[in-house]
Design a protein around this motif. Sequence first.
Motif, PDB file in Angstrom:
ATOM      1  N   PHE A 127       0.826  -1.206   0.013  1.00 60.08           N
ATOM      2  CA  PHE A 127       0.055   0.154  -0.007  1.00 60.08           C
ATOM      3  C   PHE A 127       0.949   1.153   0.024  1.00 60.08           C
ATOM      4  O   PHE A 127       1.726   1.350   0.837  1.00 60.08           O
ATOM      5  N   LYS A 151      -6.887   1.981   9.447  1.00 64.77           N
ATOM      6  CA  LYS A 151      -7.314   2.049   7.834  1.00 64.77           C
ATOM      7  C   LYS A 151      -6.127   0.907   7.237  1.00 64.77           C
ATOM      8  O   LYS A 151      -6.330   0.155   6.414  1.00 64.77           O
ATOM      9  N   GLN A 155      -6.747  -2.793   5.353  1.00 62.13           N
ATOM     10  CA  GLN A 155      -6.058  -3.079   4.121  1.00 62.13           C
ATOM     11  C   GLN A 155      -5.302  -4.316   4.206  1.00 62.13           C
ATOM     12  O   GLN A 155      -5.665  -5.333   3.109  1.00 62.13           O
ATOM     13  N   GLU A 158      -7.986  -7.352   4.028  1.00 61.13           N
ATOM     14  CA  GLU A 158      -8.537  -7.222   2.705  1.00 61.13           C
ATOM     15  C   GLU A 158      -7.538  -8.043   1.787  1.00 61.13           C
ATOM     16  O   GLU A 158      -7.858  -9.001   0.940  1.00 61.13           O
ATOM     17  N   TYR A 159      -6.208  -7.807   2.087  1.00 54.13           N
ATOM     18  CA  TYR A 159      -5.243  -8.604   1.340  1.00 54.13           C
ATOM     19  C   TYR A 159      -5.174 -10.292   1.729  1.00 54.13           C
ATOM     20  O   TYR A 159      -5.245 -11.012   1.031  1.00 54.13           O
TER      21      TYR A 159
END
Length: 163
Positions: A127, A151, A155, A158-159
């Motif tokens: 990211f 945040k 991330q 989600e990864y």
Amino acid sequence: MIKKNTPTGLILSRQNIKDIPAMGASRYKEALAAEKGGYLVKKVDNPDVVLIANGSEVSTLIAAAEILESENGLKVNIASVISEGVFRLQSKEYQNSIIPKNKPLFGLTAGLPVNLEGLVGDKGKVFGLDHFGYSAPANVLDEKFGFTGEKVSKQVLEYLKTV
């Protein structure tokens, strides 16, 4: 100690960055591992994911790891790779002890993602930003661009769904 054959730098920030917590008795002694170009600032046995950054992003990863561990039950290692060039000069065994290729790898950089892509490999995720030049207080920019523990933890989650 004067270094003549490796990068040397003073890393300073105007940001109010939290100190990296010590894993043992001396944060100073742990930080001496920076001479190898990269080292673990947070280590657990058999991590579910390894987070990678350098500079102020390391403290953001520490905040994200706290969320991932307390709210999601994940085990997290955090690698601070100050100099990829010096890190690559270390033995393969050492490199793999810091960034194991058999674990999900997630990099965070306030620069271009390419800065960490060589470390996370083809299966990893970075990211980062594809722009620069914004001016505002650091905490405002961090919130706007996704560089907060909350945040970043999202991330990472989600990864992890993709691996």
